[in-house]
Structures are given as structure tokens and as C-alpha cells.
Enzyme design. Sequence first.
Site, PDB file in Angstrom:
ATOM      1  N   TYR A 118       1.504  -0.895   0.242  1.00 17.14           N
ATOM      2  CA  TYR A 118      -0.259  -0.657  -0.107  1.00 17.14           C
ATOM      3  C   TYR A 118       0.673   1.318  -0.197  1.00 17.14           C
ATOM      4  CZ  TYR A 118      -4.030  -3.066   1.173  1.00 17.14           C
ATOM      5  OH  TYR A 118      -4.721  -4.123   1.025  1.00 17.14           O
TER       6      TYR A 118
ATOM      7  N   ASP B 297      -2.365 -11.523   7.947  1.00 19.12           N
ATOM      8  CA  ASP B 297      -1.620 -12.900   7.695  1.00 19.12           C
ATOM      9  C   ASP B 297       0.210 -12.374   8.435  1.00 19.12           C
ATOM     10  OD1 ASP B 297      -3.288 -13.921   6.354  1.00 19.12           O
ATOM     11  OD2 ASP B 297      -3.438 -12.114   5.192  1.00 19.12           O
TER      12      ASP B 297
ATOM     13  N   HIS C 124       4.443  -6.039  -4.552  1.00 20.73           N
ATOM     14  CA  HIS C 124       3.254  -6.411  -4.735  1.00 20.73           C
ATOM     15  C   HIS C 124       2.349  -5.377  -4.706  1.00 20.73           C
ATOM     16  CE1 HIS C 124       1.950  -7.092  -0.724  1.00 20.73           C
ATOM     17  NE2 HIS C 124       3.008  -7.180  -0.824  1.00 20.73           N
TER      18      HIS C 124
ATOM     19  N   TYR D 129     -11.140  -0.938  -0.444  1.00 18.29           N
ATOM     20  CA  TYR D 129     -11.780   0.017   1.613  1.00 18.29           C
ATOM     21  C   TYR D 129      -9.910   0.168   1.420  1.00 18.29           C
ATOM     22  CZ  TYR D 129      -8.540  -3.777   3.398  1.00 18.29           C
ATOM     23  OH  TYR D 129      -7.929  -4.323   3.961  1.00 18.29           O
ATOM     24  N   ARG D 130      -9.157   0.565   0.572  1.00 17.77           N
ATOM     25  CA  ARG D 130      -7.876   0.354   0.847  1.00 17.77           C
ATOM     26  C   ARG D 130      -6.657   0.503   0.022  1.00 17.77           C
ATOM     27  NH1 ARG D 130      -4.287  -2.762   5.785  1.00 17.77           N
ATOM     28  NH2 ARG D 130      -2.577  -1.842   6.006  1.00 17.77           N
TER      29      ARG D 130
END
Length: 609
Positions: free
Chosen positions: A148, A208, A451, A532-533
Site C-alpha cells: 500500500y 497474515d 506487490h 476499502y484501502r
Amino acid sequence: MSTSSTFPPPPALSSHHSGLPERLAEIGIETKNRLLSKRTLPESVARQQNVPRLPPDTNRVEFDQAIDELKQILGEEHVAVNDKPLVDGWYMEHPNTHDAFHIALQEDLVSSAVVYPGTVGEVQDIVRWANKHKIPIYPISMGRNIGYGGTAPRVSGSVVIDLGKRMNRILNIDAENASCLLEPGVSYFALYEEVQRRKLPLWIDTPDVGGGSVLGNAIDRGVGYTPYGDHFANHCGLEIVLPNGELLRTGMGALPGKDGGDNPTWQSFQPAYGPYSDGIFSQSNFGIVVRMGMWLMPETGHQSYLITFPRDEDFPDIVEIIRPLAQQRILGNIPQLRHVIQELATTARPKSDFYDGIGPIPRDIIREHASSLPVGDVSWVFYGTQYGDAASIATQLDSIRAAFSKIAGAKMLLPGDLPPSHYLQSRVSVCSGVPVLKELDWLNWVPNAAHLFFSPIVPTRGKDAQVVHEIVVRLHAKYGIDLFPTLCVAGREMHYIVNIVYDRSSLDEKRRAAVLMREMIAETAAEGYGEYRTHILFADMVAGTYNWGNNALMRFNETIKDALDPNGILAPGRNGIWPKRFRGKGWEITGTEVEDALEGKGIGPRPDL
């Protein structure tokens, strides 16, 4: 370039706030060696842009004078100018100078300096300093929201405030209240180990991978997998430094305690009296959260399991069965539904072990290799966990097994049915509050792996899930990128999380990943589904899709921003919220700017080049 498969061990939690606990030391060494042995990039390369990258509207003389002043406030050892080579590192040893998983060029989102406050008062001092010099600041807790944006400031040249290095205390664990009070640098690893050290009958809820900040993940509205998996919903009480340097406590924290102490209900009741303001400090740039209360889960019995489904086209039927099970709270946790390609990826083997052709791995090749793995030739795998005593868990499992038996060929497996290395074994830990590293294994899929997450919210209905799924499948095929879908499923909505894995040494892979991201945002929004993000470089695009009522929500956010932060110094652009000082002046990313940056055009205005 890397020629060895042996690297220095990761930092230990006993000596570093962001390190690994002793129980994971060997796993950490193995994980690091696997990842870095596949690296083809040099550890660092010469920087091409001005070093350090200066804040907007600040020349070098002004910057040096301001930094000297900040060193006098904090101590020289707690202020580091970002003038060294940029090193990406890996999850446990990531930079705080830029995005380790850069989707644009490595230098496009960099800080001018990094500062390390040790107290709430020092955070206030930094904010007042930033207002005085009109220098933007960008706070991070630990910087592990990788995928992110990591630690990268949205406005290059900002000063990153690394809250975690020196503000990493567990201020309180209240065993009777099943709650805790934390500073930003407390990781899931650290909180878990402290609960274990005290032998408390409590669980934490972990995402995770367990190295991130408990506070930071909740403020970004991250999720975990026990019944306490909605992290922001299970926080209780914030302490916030506002953009003018003032200190605010929300909820019951606004009530003074006896004799100047904290009142006994701060971590017990969320809203308190009057407007409930906590929400505006999540996914925003309205304040710096320096303390947070968090609820913990009383320990209980648990049983993890998986259910396999044989056909790709079973997908909407699976979702239809999940919904009533979740709404009736028969499902014990926030389960995952994953495609079988992830059974290959979580073996920690590279894609080249399965397929050495060009483009995405073909479905028949996935099927061929899945046949030799423990769950076999299936299409979807559902991971769940039930809680309670043995008798109630057995009843729950019978109900779940019966519901999913409506899909021909569905099969339930328990941990004892699978080898110790299988992914389900790590879910047993995560779903009982034990933070692990297993989820990093799929980063071995390609060399220099990085990623991006694409994370829309979808109603828990088969027809809605199918609409989004078909968009995602089609666009991944269009841009030649392997599709890794994971759905975190609740009774009314699902987080449809797509993990876009790319080689960060390849400009072509970055470009295709960026275009894929942009088109998925646009196409799902056109169907009525929003994220949502998101990554900081796509925040303007995502925020722009929430445009009902002539952009009423963004106008509301901008009103709050300008009132609280008139100088526009706190994290400008975070989550698409720009202060008046930057708004409409070339900083927003609404089109091809990320792809253009890969051609050396930079991100935002470039007056310093």
C-alpha cells in the site's frame, strides 16, 4: 548482485522493536535467504535526482537551517537526512526512506529526512516545527503496510516521522478488562510475546504477517482472522497530536481520571459523550495517533479446517452458501476463500518451477501441478476456524460440512489430514492469535518480488462477486499478470483482495501492473464497487470514485483538513485528501501519471530538478 544464499540473520525482537521473536528465528533466516537469494537487483544504485530530495517550496539553505533547528529539539542522533543510497531490504528489514515495493521509480517517493521522536511531547514539537517552516511531515508507525506504499511519503521531500523506533511501549495490559494500551511501535510479535510472558489467557488478533504495528494496522482499517478480526472496530480510545500540535483524547479518554491519572473506562467504552470522532482519524491525515487502546480476545478452544471445491465455476455458489452461515454466526471467524493457484505460491517455490513460458501460468498447468500437492486438483479452497468447546465445535463443523455438501465434490480437511508444511498449519496459528511469517512465501514467485493490493468491497452475494471476479480475471489476462485472489468473507460484505505480484526490476511489469490497477479501479467503480484501502499512488483515483452528490464526501474531508491543518503540513495527499496549499496544483494522480513516472517524468510538480 547477490551471489550467496546466506545473509545476516534478521533482527531479534529482544534487541530491536521491529525484530523477530526467538521462536521464529530459524524460520526468519530461511525466509530471508529464500527471498534475497532470488534477487537480481544490486542492493543499491546511484541516485539520479537531487540528494536529499527537498521539501516543496523549500531551498537547500532553508532546509539545512530547519534541519539544524530540529536536531537541537530532538538531538542530532534522532534526525537523519536521507542522503544515502536507497536500499529496499525485505519485510523484516525494510527502509523508512522510500517504498520498498516501488511501483514507480525507486526515487519517485522519497523523504528528505527521517526523524525519531521518543515522547508525545517530541511529536508535538515536530508538528510545531513543521508549521513554522511549512515543511510537510509524514508519520509512520512501523512502515509495514507494504503493498500500500510502505514508508513512502505521498509528497516527495516530506520529513518522515518514524514513531516506532523510540515509541514502542506496551503501556498497559488489563487482564480483567481484556484490553491494552499501546504506542505506535508495538508489533503483533511484541504484543503476543508479552501476553505469553505474563501467562495471560488472552489472544491478540493478527493479520497474515505479524511484524506490523498493531496501532498502525487498526488506523488503516486492516483485518485479521479471529472473531476480533475487524481491527478498527476493536480499538478503544485514541490519543492524537493534531496538525497544530495540540493533544486530543477521544472517547472516554476526554474525561480526566482521579488525581490526574487515566480514567478506568478509557479502554472499556468507545463512543463516550457527544459526536464519535475516532473514525475521522482512520485512513486520514487529520492527526497523528500516538496511543491507542485495543481489545483482546479471551482464549478459547478452536479448530481450523479447509474445504476444497473442484470447479472454477463453483465460485458464486460458494459465496451463496457462505452468506447465511456468516449471518447466522455459524462461521466462527473471518474466513478466507482462495484460488488454488495460491496452493502453488505458498510452497515458496518460484513460478519457473511450474511454468517457464511467457505470460500468466495457464489453467491446465495449475491443474497439473495442483494434482501433486496435498489438496489435489481443485479450484477454490475455503479456510475457516471454529471456536468454543469440543462439543459446540463438532456441531458447528457438522452444519458447515452439510451446507457446503450442496456443491458436488466439496471436501473438508483438518490440519491432521495435511503435512506440517501446508498453509493450513499457519492458519491454525493466525486464527488463534499467534503471529507468523508464512504469508511471505509467495514473494518467491518472481525474482525481486513486490506487490500491489487491489481491494474492493463486494456484497456477499454470488451475482455481485461474479461481476467483480469476471472484471478481475479479464483484465489480468489482458495485461498478462498471474491472478492471486483472496476473499475475506463476512455475512454482508467481502474484501475481494487481489495480490498483484511483479518483479520490481522490470519497468514493463511495473507498467502493466499500474495500468491493470487503474483499469480495475475504474471498471469496478462503474459497476458500483469501491476499494476499502489502496496504495498511496492510486489514492486519488479511488477517492475520486466516491463522488456521490457532487463529491460531497471529499468536500467534507477537505473542509475538515483545511480547518485542522491550514498550513497543509500533515501527510498531504494521504488517502486522496489534499490541503488547500497543494490542491489542484499538479499533485493529484488521476490518469497515467504512474506509468509516465516510469519514463522518468516523476510524480507531481518537479521544481527541484
